[in-house]
Design a protein around this motif. Structure first.
Motif, PDB file in Angstrom:
ATOM      1  N   LEU A   1      -7.257 -17.801  23.654  1.00  0.00           N
ATOM      2  CA  LEU A   1      -7.343 -19.000  24.475  1.00  0.00           C
ATOM      3  C   LEU A   1      -7.282 -18.596  25.936  1.00  0.00           C
ATOM      4  N   SER A   2      -8.212 -19.108  26.707  1.00  0.00           N
ATOM      5  CA  SER A   2      -8.189 -18.863  28.140  1.00  0.00           C
ATOM      6  C   SER A   2      -7.264 -19.902  28.758  1.00  0.00           C
ATOM      7  N   THR A   3      -6.278 -19.430  29.541  1.00  0.00           N
ATOM      8  CA  THR A   3      -5.341 -20.342  30.200  1.00  0.00           C
ATOM      9  C   THR A   3      -5.344 -20.030  31.694  1.00  0.00           C
ATOM     10  N   PRO A   4      -6.307 -20.607  32.422  1.00  0.00           N
ATOM     11  CA  PRO A   4      -6.464 -20.310  33.848  1.00  0.00           C
ATOM     12  C   PRO A   4      -5.223 -20.563  34.687  1.00  0.00           C
ATOM     13  N   GLY A   5      -4.352 -21.473  34.218  1.00  0.00           N
ATOM     14  CA  GLY A   5      -3.152 -21.792  34.990  1.00  0.00           C
ATOM     15  C   GLY A   5      -2.037 -20.760  34.869  1.00  0.00           C
ATOM     16  N   LEU A   6      -2.257 -19.758  34.027  1.00  0.00           N
ATOM     17  CA  LEU A   6      -1.243 -18.732  33.804  1.00  0.00           C
ATOM     18  C   LEU A   6      -1.265 -17.753  34.970  1.00  0.00           C
ATOM     19  N   CYS A   7      -0.311 -17.931  35.901  1.00  0.00           N
ATOM     20  CA  CYS A   7      -0.409 -17.135  37.123  1.00  0.00           C
ATOM     21  C   CYS A   7       0.839 -16.368  37.505  1.00  0.00           C
ATOM     22  N   CYS A   8       1.919 -16.509  36.732  1.00  0.00           N
ATOM     23  CA  CYS A   8       3.125 -15.769  37.098  1.00  0.00           C
ATOM     24  C   CYS A   8       3.919 -15.394  35.861  1.00  0.00           C
TER      25      CYS A   8
ATOM     26  N   GLU B   1       7.110 -18.557  20.348  1.00  0.00           N
ATOM     27  CA  GLU B   1       8.019 -17.843  19.465  1.00  0.00           C
ATOM     28  C   GLU B   1       8.881 -18.831  18.689  1.00  0.00           C
ATOM     29  N   GLU B   2       9.387 -19.855  19.405  1.00  0.00           N
ATOM     30  CA  GLU B   2      10.212 -20.865  18.747  1.00  0.00           C
ATOM     31  C   GLU B   2       9.430 -21.641  17.702  1.00  0.00           C
ATOM     32  N   ALA B   3       8.115 -21.757  17.916  1.00  0.00           N
ATOM     33  CA  ALA B   3       7.276 -22.478  16.949  1.00  0.00           C
ATOM     34  C   ALA B   3       6.885 -21.559  15.790  1.00  0.00           C
ATOM     35  N   GLY B   4       7.296 -20.295  15.881  1.00  0.00           N
ATOM     36  CA  GLY B   4       6.992 -19.356  14.803  1.00  0.00           C
ATOM     37  C   GLY B   4       5.548 -18.900  14.771  1.00  0.00           C
ATOM     38  N   ILE B   5       4.905 -18.891  15.935  1.00  0.00           N
ATOM     39  CA  ILE B   5       3.499 -18.492  15.981  1.00  0.00           C
ATOM     40  C   ILE B   5       3.342 -17.045  16.436  1.00  0.00           C
ATOM     41  N   ASP B   6       2.604 -16.304  15.644  1.00  0.00           N
ATOM     42  CA  ASP B   6       2.293 -14.919  15.959  1.00  0.00           C
ATOM     43  C   ASP B   6       1.368 -14.963  17.176  1.00  0.00           C
ATOM     44  N   HIS B   7       1.756 -14.342  18.269  1.00  0.00           N
ATOM     45  CA  HIS B   7       0.962 -14.498  19.479  1.00  0.00           C
ATOM     46  C   HIS B   7       1.121 -13.329  20.454  1.00  0.00           C
ATOM     47  N   LYS B   8       0.283 -13.353  21.477  1.00  0.00           N
ATOM     48  CA  LYS B   8       0.402 -12.388  22.562  1.00  0.00           C
ATOM     49  C   LYS B   8      -0.048 -13.096  23.835  1.00  0.00           C
ATOM     50  N   VAL B   9       0.779 -13.029  24.867  1.00  0.00           N
ATOM     51  CA  VAL B   9       0.443 -13.649  26.144  1.00  0.00           C
ATOM     52  C   VAL B   9       0.027 -12.539  27.100  1.00  0.00           C
ATOM     53  N   SER B  10      -1.149 -12.666  27.699  1.00  0.00           N
ATOM     54  CA  SER B  10      -1.588 -11.668  28.668  1.00  0.00           C
ATOM     55  C   SER B  10      -1.711 -12.301  30.048  1.00  0.00           C
ATOM     56  N   LEU B  11      -0.795 -11.907  30.913  1.00  0.00           N
ATOM     57  CA  LEU B  11      -0.787 -12.441  32.276  1.00  0.00           C
ATOM     58  C   LEU B  11      -2.003 -11.960  33.057  1.00  0.00           C
TER      59      LEU B  11
ATOM     60  N   CYS C   1      -5.564 -18.824  12.554  1.00  0.00           N
ATOM     61  CA  CYS C   1      -5.572 -19.905  11.563  1.00  0.00           C
ATOM     62  C   CYS C   1      -5.529 -21.232  12.311  1.00  0.00           C
ATOM     63  N   ASP C   2      -6.100 -22.257  11.714  1.00  0.00           N
ATOM     64  CA  ASP C   2      -6.196 -23.553  12.388  1.00  0.00           C
ATOM     65  C   ASP C   2      -4.837 -24.119  12.792  1.00  0.00           C
ATOM     66  N   HIS C   3      -3.856 -23.940  11.900  1.00  0.00           N
ATOM     67  CA  HIS C   3      -2.533 -24.478  12.200  1.00  0.00           C
ATOM     68  C   HIS C   3      -1.971 -23.849  13.481  1.00  0.00           C
ATOM     69  N   CYS C   4      -2.022 -22.514  13.568  1.00  0.00           N
ATOM     70  CA  CYS C   4      -1.474 -21.825  14.739  1.00  0.00           C
ATOM     71  C   CYS C   4      -2.232 -22.212  15.995  1.00  0.00           C
ATOM     72  N   MET C   5      -3.542 -22.268  15.837  1.00  0.00           N
ATOM     73  CA  MET C   5      -4.407 -22.615  16.952  1.00  0.00           C
ATOM     74  C   MET C   5      -4.058 -24.010  17.497  1.00  0.00           C
ATOM     75  N   GLU C   6      -3.989 -24.990  16.606  1.00  0.00           N
ATOM     76  CA  GLU C   6      -3.699 -26.366  17.024  1.00  0.00           C
ATOM     77  C   GLU C   6      -2.302 -26.490  17.628  1.00  0.00           C
ATOM     78  N   THR C   7      -1.347 -25.833  16.988  1.00  0.00           N
ATOM     79  CA  THR C   7       0.023 -25.884  17.493  1.00  0.00           C
ATOM     80  C   THR C   7       0.113 -25.246  18.866  1.00  0.00           C
ATOM     81  N   ALA C   8      -0.548 -24.106  19.031  1.00  0.00           N
ATOM     82  CA  ALA C   8      -0.528 -23.406  20.320  1.00  0.00           C
ATOM     83  C   ALA C   8      -1.146 -24.276  21.413  1.00  0.00           C
ATOM     84  N   MET C   9      -2.262 -24.939  21.088  1.00  0.00           N
ATOM     85  CA  MET C   9      -2.924 -25.807  22.063  1.00  0.00           C
ATOM     86  C   MET C   9      -1.982 -26.942  22.482  1.00  0.00           C
ATOM     87  N   GLU C  10      -1.274 -27.513  21.513  1.00  0.00           N
ATOM     88  CA  GLU C  10      -0.340 -28.607  21.803  1.00  0.00           C
ATOM     89  C   GLU C  10       0.799 -28.129  22.692  1.00  0.00           C
ATOM     90  N   ILE C  11       1.338 -26.959  22.354  1.00  0.00           N
ATOM     91  CA  ILE C  11       2.447 -26.394  23.125  1.00  0.00           C
ATOM     92  C   ILE C  11       1.999 -26.115  24.554  1.00  0.00           C
TER      93      ILE C  11
END
Length: 75
Positions: free
Chosen positions: A14-21, A33-43, A53-63
């Motif tokens: 997911l591209s998150t242009p607002g991720l700046c710091c 992490e609290e939502a239990g989603i396997d993830h990686k954030v790249s600043l 998976c759709d569930h993780c994707m949808e949950t991540a978008m909501e978060i």
């Protein structure tokens, strides 16, 4: 850069242009992490990669939306 996490599973990016710091990145990291989603954030790339998976994707978008970040799937 992109790499696989977990057991060689592919990730959805997911591209998150607002991720700046580091604070933003930490906030996203903690929420996913609290939502239990396997993830990686790249600043540097301004992306959030989540489990393919759709569930993780949808949950991540909501978060991300709850945290005030616009997110668009790019991979």
């Amino acid at each position: 850069g992109n790499y696989l996490i977990g057991r060689g599973r592919t990730m959805r990016v997911l591209s998150t242009p607002g991720l700046c710091c580091p604070d933003c990145a930490a906030k996203i990291d903690k929420a996913l992490e609290e939502a239990g989603i396997d993830h990686k954030v790249s600043l540097e790339d301004k992306t959030v990669s989540v489990c393919d998976c759709d569930h993780c994707m949808e949950t991540a978008m909501e978060i991300l939306a709850d945290l005030g970040f616009e997110a668009n799937r790019i991979a």
